[in-house]
Scaffold this motif. Structure first.
Motif, PDB file in Angstrom:
ATOM      1  N   ILE A   1      13.420   0.970  -2.203  1.00 25.60           N
ATOM      2  CA  ILE A   1      12.488  -0.145  -2.326  1.00 25.60           C
ATOM      3  C   ILE A   1      11.389   0.374  -3.239  1.00 25.60           C
ATOM      4  CG2 ILE A   1      10.900  -1.649  -1.077  1.00 25.60           C
ATOM      5  CD1 ILE A   1      12.843  -0.995   1.412  1.00 25.60           C
ATOM      6  N   ARG A   2      11.251  -0.262  -4.416  1.00 25.40           N
ATOM      7  CA  ARG A   2      10.372   0.336  -5.425  1.00 25.40           C
ATOM      8  C   ARG A   2       9.670  -0.744  -6.238  1.00 25.40           C
ATOM      9  NH1 ARG A   2      13.589   4.418  -8.804  1.00 25.40           N
ATOM     10  NH2 ARG A   2      14.990   2.659  -8.810  1.00 25.40           N
ATOM     11  N   LEU A   3       8.429  -0.459  -6.599  1.00 26.91           N
ATOM     12  CA  LEU A   3       7.683  -1.331  -7.495  1.00 26.91           C
ATOM     13  C   LEU A   3       8.042  -0.964  -8.929  1.00 26.91           C
ATOM     14  CD1 LEU A   3       4.171  -1.144  -5.784  1.00 26.91           C
ATOM     15  CD2 LEU A   3       5.736  -3.100  -5.762  1.00 26.91           C
ATOM     16  N   GLN A   4       8.357  -1.979  -9.722  1.00 26.43           N
ATOM     17  CA  GLN A   4       8.640  -1.781 -11.143  1.00 26.43           C
ATOM     18  C   GLN A   4       7.592  -2.553 -11.940  1.00 26.43           C
ATOM     19  OE1 GLN A   4      10.862   0.293 -11.965  1.00 26.43           O
ATOM     20  NE2 GLN A   4      12.839  -0.026 -11.030  1.00 26.43           N
ATOM     21  N   PRO A   5       7.336  -2.149 -13.171  1.00 28.88           N
ATOM     22  CA  PRO A   5       6.370  -2.911 -13.988  1.00 28.88           C
ATOM     23  C   PRO A   5       6.847  -4.346 -14.191  1.00 28.88           C
ATOM     24  CG  PRO A   5       6.987  -0.834 -15.053  1.00 28.88           C
ATOM     25  CD  PRO A   5       7.891  -1.010 -13.878  1.00 28.88           C
TER      26      PRO A   5
ATOM     27  N   GLN B   1       2.275 -11.863 -11.408  1.00 26.09           N
ATOM     28  CA  GLN B   1       2.714 -11.151 -12.613  1.00 26.09           C
ATOM     29  C   GLN B   1       2.190  -9.714 -12.638  1.00 26.09           C
ATOM     30  OE1 GLN B   1       1.939 -13.492 -16.133  1.00 26.09           O
ATOM     31  NE2 GLN B   1       3.128 -15.219 -15.392  1.00 26.09           N
ATOM     32  N   THR B   2       2.236  -9.060 -11.466  1.00 29.13           N
ATOM     33  CA  THR B   2       1.751  -7.673 -11.386  1.00 29.13           C
ATOM     34  C   THR B   2       2.893  -6.661 -11.324  1.00 29.13           C
ATOM     35  OG1 THR B   2       1.497  -8.010  -9.009  1.00 29.13           O
ATOM     36  CG2 THR B   2      -0.486  -8.189 -10.341  1.00 29.13           C
ATOM     37  N   TYR B   3       3.921  -6.957 -10.507  1.00 24.71           N
ATOM     38  CA  TYR B   3       5.050  -6.037 -10.362  1.00 24.71           C
ATOM     39  C   TYR B   3       6.341  -6.822 -10.189  1.00 24.71           C
ATOM     40  CZ  TYR B   3       1.727  -2.318  -8.949  1.00 24.71           C
ATOM     41  OH  TYR B   3       0.714  -1.399  -8.883  1.00 24.71           O
TER      42      TYR B   3
ATOM     43  N   GLN C   1       0.842  -1.211   0.000  1.00 21.32           N
ATOM     44  CA  GLN C   1       0.000   0.000   0.000  1.00 21.32           C
ATOM     45  C   GLN C   1       0.879   1.264   0.000  1.00 21.32           C
ATOM     46  OE1 GLN C   1      -2.967  -0.076   3.143  1.00 21.32           O
ATOM     47  NE2 GLN C   1      -3.173   2.144   3.091  1.00 21.32           N
ATOM     48  N   LEU C   2       1.912   1.283   0.830  1.00 23.59           N
ATOM     49  CA  LEU C   2       2.788   2.454   0.913  1.00 23.59           C
ATOM     50  C   LEU C   2       3.633   2.607  -0.353  1.00 23.59           C
ATOM     51  CD1 LEU C   2       3.976   2.201   4.637  1.00 23.59           C
ATOM     52  CD2 LEU C   2       2.265   3.755   3.683  1.00 23.59           C
ATOM     53  N   LEU C   3       4.089   1.501  -0.929  1.00 20.14           N
ATOM     54  CA  LEU C   3       4.901   1.576  -2.145  1.00 20.14           C
ATOM     55  C   LEU C   3       4.073   2.014  -3.352  1.00 20.14           C
ATOM     56  CD1 LEU C   3       7.187  -1.581  -1.775  1.00 20.14           C
ATOM     57  CD2 LEU C   3       7.836   0.817  -1.469  1.00 20.14           C
ATOM     58  N   GLN C   4       2.807   1.604  -3.389  1.00 24.26           N
ATOM     59  CA  GLN C   4       1.947   2.034  -4.496  1.00 24.26           C
ATOM     60  C   GLN C   4       1.720   3.547  -4.455  1.00 24.26           C
ATOM     61  OE1 GLN C   4      -1.264  -0.774  -3.739  1.00 24.26           O
ATOM     62  NE2 GLN C   4      -0.788  -1.883  -5.621  1.00 24.26           N
TER      63      GLN C   4
ATOM     64  N   LEU D   1       6.545 -10.443  -0.317  1.00 22.47           N
ATOM     65  CA  LEU D   1       5.777  -9.639  -1.268  1.00 22.47           C
ATOM     66  C   LEU D   1       6.355  -9.776  -2.672  1.00 22.47           C
ATOM     67  CD1 LEU D   1       3.570  -7.529  -1.820  1.00 22.47           C
ATOM     68  CD2 LEU D   1       5.221  -5.749  -1.187  1.00 22.47           C
ATOM     69  N   ARG D   2       7.677  -9.749  -2.787  1.00 25.18           N
ATOM     70  CA  ARG D   2       8.306  -9.868  -4.108  1.00 25.18           C
ATOM     71  C   ARG D   2       7.912 -11.182  -4.768  1.00 25.18           C
ATOM     72  NH1 ARG D   2      14.728 -10.168  -5.258  1.00 25.18           N
ATOM     73  NH2 ARG D   2      14.319 -12.327  -4.739  1.00 25.18           N
ATOM     74  N   ASP D   3       7.954 -12.286  -3.990  1.00 19.58           N
ATOM     75  CA  ASP D   3       7.576 -13.593  -4.540  1.00 19.58           C
ATOM     76  C   ASP D   3       6.113 -13.589  -4.992  1.00 19.58           C
ATOM     77  OD1 ASP D   3      10.132 -14.385  -3.917  1.00 19.58           O
ATOM     78  OD2 ASP D   3       9.557 -15.800  -2.339  1.00 19.58           O
ATOM     79  N   ARG D   4       5.246 -13.014  -4.171  1.00 16.09           N
ATOM     80  CA  ARG D   4       3.813 -12.998  -4.482  1.00 16.09           C
ATOM     81  C   ARG D   4       3.521 -12.168  -5.740  1.00 16.09           C
ATOM     82  NH1 ARG D   4       0.398 -10.123  -0.290  1.00 16.09           N
ATOM     83  NH2 ARG D   4       0.004  -8.549  -1.850  1.00 16.09           N
ATOM     84  N   LEU D   5       4.117 -10.982  -5.812  1.00 17.98           N
ATOM     85  CA  LEU D   5       3.881 -10.106  -6.969  1.00 17.98           C
ATOM     86  C   LEU D   5       4.415 -10.750  -8.252  1.00 17.98           C
ATOM     87  CD1 LEU D   5       4.798  -6.651  -5.379  1.00 17.98           C
ATOM     88  CD2 LEU D   5       2.504  -7.550  -5.851  1.00 17.98           C
ATOM     89  N   TRP D   6       5.517 -11.497  -8.114  1.00 19.07           N
ATOM     90  CA  TRP D   6       6.088 -12.203  -9.259  1.00 19.07           C
ATOM     91  C   TRP D   6       5.112 -13.280  -9.740  1.00 19.07           C
ATOM     92  CZ3 TRP D   6       9.891 -11.958 -12.720  1.00 19.07           C
ATOM     93  CH2 TRP D   6      10.263 -13.121 -13.386  1.00 19.07           C
ATOM     94  N   GLN D   7       4.565 -14.044  -8.783  1.00 15.81           N
ATOM     95  CA  GLN D   7       3.626 -15.109  -9.146  1.00 15.81           C
ATOM     96  C   GLN D   7       2.353 -14.535  -9.760  1.00 15.81           C
ATOM     97  OE1 GLN D   7       3.398 -17.129  -5.371  1.00 15.81           O
ATOM     98  NE2 GLN D   7       5.099 -18.483  -5.860  1.00 15.81           N
TER      99      GLN D   7
END
Length: 197
Positions: free
Chosen positions: A87-91, A76-78, A17-20, A68-74
């Protein structure tokens, strides 16, 4: 408006939430401060001056980040970039091999026994190469000495970040360095980030 985070949320969801809301990313220290100021409830509500509190706070955050990184990878969102500096969200990009290689830091932070079995003496040992350089409790000086920057005159955050990246590339476990040494480097960067803006 209430800025508090939902206490029922997992720490990883609170971090997301904070990174978004921060497209340019956040430094580790800034992220910890935001979580604390918004009453996360997942981090120790104690000053970071205590070494064990600092270690536990850092560990809990990085555990959440790697989950979180593992989950977002699975999903396929970030892609989640994890570094104390940013610490940053990338496409998300298809075909990236970012998570296919063994990551010793990820293994370390996802092993909760590392947190449960680490006491103050262990933290002291983990950071010995760093903390023994402290003279008179000067954390800034100790961090500069760890980065071997204590004799440089014109010191600013870009120079410190450059040195941080050099040291991470040399001491990363994937390149034969130790997790303990890398943690000392990360902690030194977190400290210097408070003094240089």
């Amino acid at each position: 408006m209430n800025d508090d985070l939902d206490p029922s949320q997992d720490l990883a969801d609170q971090v997301l939430q904070l990174l978004q809301a921060a497209p340019d990313g956040l430094a580790e220290y800034a992220l910890i401060q935001q979580l604390k100021s918004r009453h996360s409830g997942h981090l120790p509500n104690l000053p970071l001056t205590d070494k064990l509190v600092l270690f536990r706070t850092h560990f809990l955050l990085f555990n959440a980040l790697y989950r979180l990184r593992d989950r977002l990878w699975q999903e396929q969102t970030y892609l989640l970039e994890i570094s104390p500096l940013c610490i940053r969200l990338q496409p998300y990009q298809h075909g990236s091999s970012a998570l296919s290689e063994r990551d010793e830091l990820r293994d370390y932070y996802l092993d909760l026994s590392q947190l449960q079995d680490t006491d103050e003496c262990d933290v002291e040992r983990l950071l010995t190469s760093f903390w023994t350089r402290m003279q008179g409790g000067d954390e800034k000086q100790a961090a500069l000495e760890l980065f071997e920057l204590h004799h440089e005159q014109a010191l600013d955050l870009p120079r410190i970040k450059q040195r941080y990246r050099q040291m991470v590339s040399v001491h990363h476990p994937d390149r034969g360095g130790s997790t303990e040494r890398l943690q000392s480097i990360n902690l030194a960067m977190e400290i210097l980030g408070r003094y240089y803006h």
